[in-house]
Design a protein around this motif. Sequence first.
Motif, PDB file in Angstrom:
ATOM      1  N   ALA A   1       0.838  -1.196   0.000  1.00 25.31           N
ATOM      2  CA  ALA A   1       0.000   0.000   0.000  1.00 25.31           C
ATOM      3  C   ALA A   1       0.874   1.247   0.000  1.00 25.31           C
ATOM      4  O   ALA A   1       1.877   1.307   0.693  1.00 25.31           O
ATOM      5  N   SER A   2       0.501   2.226  -0.795  1.00 18.46           N
ATOM      6  CA  SER A   2       1.211   3.504  -0.831  1.00 18.46           C
ATOM      7  C   SER A   2       0.315   4.588  -0.265  1.00 18.46           C
ATOM      8  O   SER A   2      -0.906   4.524  -0.396  1.00 18.46           O
ATOM      9  N   PRO A   3       0.909   5.593   0.376  1.00 16.42           N
ATOM     10  CA  PRO A   3       0.081   6.696   0.865  1.00 16.42           C
ATOM     11  C   PRO A   3      -0.680   7.337  -0.280  1.00 16.42           C
ATOM     12  O   PRO A   3      -0.168   7.494  -1.375  1.00 16.42           O
ATOM     13  N   THR A   4      -1.911   7.670  -0.051  1.00 21.42           N
ATOM     14  CA  THR A   4      -2.750   8.281  -1.076  1.00 21.42           C
ATOM     15  C   THR A   4      -3.000   9.741  -0.741  1.00 21.42           C
ATOM     16  O   THR A   4      -3.488  10.054   0.347  1.00 21.42           O
ATOM     17  N   PRO A   5      -2.642  10.656  -1.658  1.00 22.05           N
ATOM     18  CA  PRO A   5      -2.897  12.072  -1.390  1.00 22.05           C
ATOM     19  C   PRO A   5      -4.382  12.316  -1.149  1.00 22.05           C
ATOM     20  O   PRO A   5      -5.242  11.724  -1.784  1.00 22.05           O
ATOM     21  N   SER A   6      -4.671  13.161  -0.214  1.00 20.69           N
ATOM     22  CA  SER A   6      -6.063  13.498   0.059  1.00 20.69           C
ATOM     23  C   SER A   6      -6.119  14.911   0.598  1.00 20.69           C
ATOM     24  O   SER A   6      -5.108  15.533   0.874  1.00 20.69           O
ATOM     25  N   ARG A   7      -7.338  15.423   0.744  1.00 24.56           N
ATOM     26  CA  ARG A   7      -7.508  16.796   1.222  1.00 24.56           C
ATOM     27  C   ARG A   7      -7.171  16.925   2.706  1.00 24.56           C
ATOM     28  O   ARG A   7      -7.186  18.018   3.258  1.00 24.56           O
ATOM     29  N   SER A   8      -6.845  15.794   3.344  1.00 26.08           N
ATOM     30  CA  SER A   8      -6.431  15.886   4.741  1.00 26.08           C
ATOM     31  C   SER A   8      -5.017  16.453   4.867  1.00 26.08           C
ATOM     32  O   SER A   8      -4.599  16.835   5.958  1.00 26.08           O
ATOM     33  N   TYR A   9      -4.298  16.462   3.743  1.00 25.09           N
ATOM     34  CA  TYR A   9      -2.960  17.045   3.737  1.00 25.09           C
ATOM     35  C   TYR A   9      -3.031  18.488   3.234  1.00 25.09           C
ATOM     36  O   TYR A   9      -3.732  18.792   2.259  1.00 25.09           O
ATOM     37  N   ALA A  10      -2.268  19.352   3.882  1.00 22.56           N
ATOM     38  CA  ALA A  10      -2.151  20.727   3.374  1.00 22.56           C
ATOM     39  C   ALA A  10      -1.367  20.729   2.073  1.00 22.56           C
ATOM     40  O   ALA A  10      -0.573  19.826   1.805  1.00 22.56           O
ATOM     41  N   LEU A  11      -1.604  21.750   1.256  1.00 27.28           N
ATOM     42  CA  LEU A  11      -0.841  21.900   0.029  1.00 27.28           C
ATOM     43  C   LEU A  11       0.626  22.089   0.393  1.00 27.28           C
ATOM     44  O   LEU A  11       0.965  22.855   1.297  1.00 27.28           O
ATOM     45  N   SER A  12       1.481  21.386  -0.297  1.00 22.84           N
ATOM     46  CA  SER A  12       2.903  21.391   0.072  1.00 22.84           C
ATOM     47  C   SER A  12       3.538  22.760  -0.152  1.00 22.84           C
ATOM     48  O   SER A  12       3.063  23.575  -0.946  1.00 22.84           O
ATOM     49  N   GLN A  13       4.630  22.997   0.567  1.00 22.65           N
ATOM     50  CA  GLN A  13       5.385  24.241   0.463  1.00 22.65           C
ATOM     51  C   GLN A  13       6.631  24.023  -0.397  1.00 22.65           C
ATOM     52  O   GLN A  13       7.177  22.918  -0.477  1.00 22.65           O
ATOM     53  N   THR A  14       7.094  25.083  -1.047  1.00 19.36           N
ATOM     54  CA  THR A  14       8.319  25.007  -1.842  1.00 19.36           C
ATOM     55  C   THR A  14       9.491  24.622  -0.950  1.00 19.36           C
ATOM     56  O   THR A  14       9.644  25.168   0.143  1.00 19.36           O
ATOM     57  N   PRO A  15      10.305  23.673  -1.380  1.00 14.84           N
ATOM     58  CA  PRO A  15      11.444  23.278  -0.551  1.00 14.84           C
ATOM     59  C   PRO A  15      12.397  24.446  -0.310  1.00 14.84           C
ATOM     60  O   PRO A  15      12.530  25.337  -1.154  1.00 14.84           O
TER      61      PRO A  15
END
Length: 523
Positions: free
Chosen positions: A41-55
């Motif tokens: 199983a791989s992690p699945t992106p969802s709206r529970s995650y905040a939009l990522s920030q620029t490294p």
Amino acid sequence: MRRALLSGGLVVVLGAGVGVWASGDDGAPAGSAAQQTSAVASPTPSRSYALSQTPRTIPAVRAHTPARGPGWQPAAGYRVVVSDTDLADEGRLIAGELGMTYAGEKDDVRAGDLRLALNDDEGADPESYTMTVRGGRVTVSGPSDAGVFYGTRTLKQEVRGGGTAPEGVVRDEPAKPQRGFMLDIARKHFTADWIEDRIRELGDLKFNQLGLHFSDDQAFRIESDTHPEIVSRQHLTKAEVKGIVELAAGRHITVVPEIDSPGHLGAVLAAHPDLQLRNTRGVAARGAIDISKDASGALLDDLLDEFAELFPGGQWHLGGDEYQALTVSDPAASYPQLATAAQDAYGSGATVADLATGWLNDRADTVRAHDRTMRAWNDGFFRGTSVRPADDLVVAYWTGKEIGARKPVEYLSEGRKVLNYNDEYLYYVLGQPQTFVYPTGERIYEQWTPRVLRGTTAVPARYDDQILGGSLAVWCDLANSQTQDQVAAGVRMPLRATAQKLWDPRQPSLSWPQFKALAGRLG
């Protein structure tokens, strides 16, 4: 190192100059057996995650497309896999650095994988790369192994100290193709271990050149087989230099040697006093070889031919600066043998400056036979000579203080390529003699750009493409003023600021205190 440009089967091109690994929703190759049968199983992106920030990296990445997801962290048991065996060196290096397993060339997909891939976008900058973090895996792709290597440097910084590589896509490439650090090992002996530590530091900052100035008035610092009589007691062996060159190549850094002539040859002339330039009163000109003598050219050509084999990279520095015969009020009167030789070679109106230009051209002929691109200091180019410097000589512009100084625009308007060594910002001169002061990262970060070639004023933007890049330079005029460790500490922030300004042409988004804090976190 290789400069592979062939594509792996898993790579496609999306948009101009951007290569990514084509994948399905879970990050596996679309339609592959691995995608259909993998039970992991791989992690699945969802709206529970905040939009990522620029490294946050040094140098900063040029573009990042954010996404929602957990990002990626290395873990024991995770694999580094490659699409092409040409990426084996890059794969093994990053696997060791991140504590992962190098699995070689694989087509299957597993959770946590870091995949390195070559794409076939021949129009892209060969040092560009794309890094995709998605579905619990990372793919770094580029048109060459150099670009892929730089992608791994970004990833290494992102996850340093337990950090997470943010979900999304980084697209990155350098503003300037030549990004260098020059070290004067002639006036001060630096150990091979210290130089290798700097190479690792330079590689992580995406520099691609290390200059070694190893011959000067004080010493000749590398073992020589053709002329062992000129070598100083403290020196690098050829075996040590080969190790330096190999380590640098593994990090896509070209080592650029410099045997400066016709000035700065004091150590060579100590063993060949018959070739020392002397004026009409018999007084020796410090470090200057008598370029009217055929034996002088033969000696230098012996050394250039010998060391071309030791330094296989495509770049070479000929020096050419501060020839003492041209610093007196009347060179022909003080050194009539030079004036006579100039007229014999180039006609009745020829000058000592013509003879010096001819000397530089002759040395360029010797090095050109080894298929090198050559540079020379700007004060080795003279105004108004009948002999023109070779057209393929790149101007290493360091100062506007020399006699008869020519402004950078004079070289640029002639169509010459230029490298920026501006002594106002980029010269780290041990002991701060004359008017030199130690450069600071803050001044470089806030004031300098590659177009600021002389003083503090930028040349017009229309010349930007002719400026190939630049180099921070360490000169050891007062060699005992600092230890090796003090030099390393002193150049730490100037190196990071220079890396930022050579990679990213934009105004930095971070303030200096923020940038300095980031450098502290990244180590």
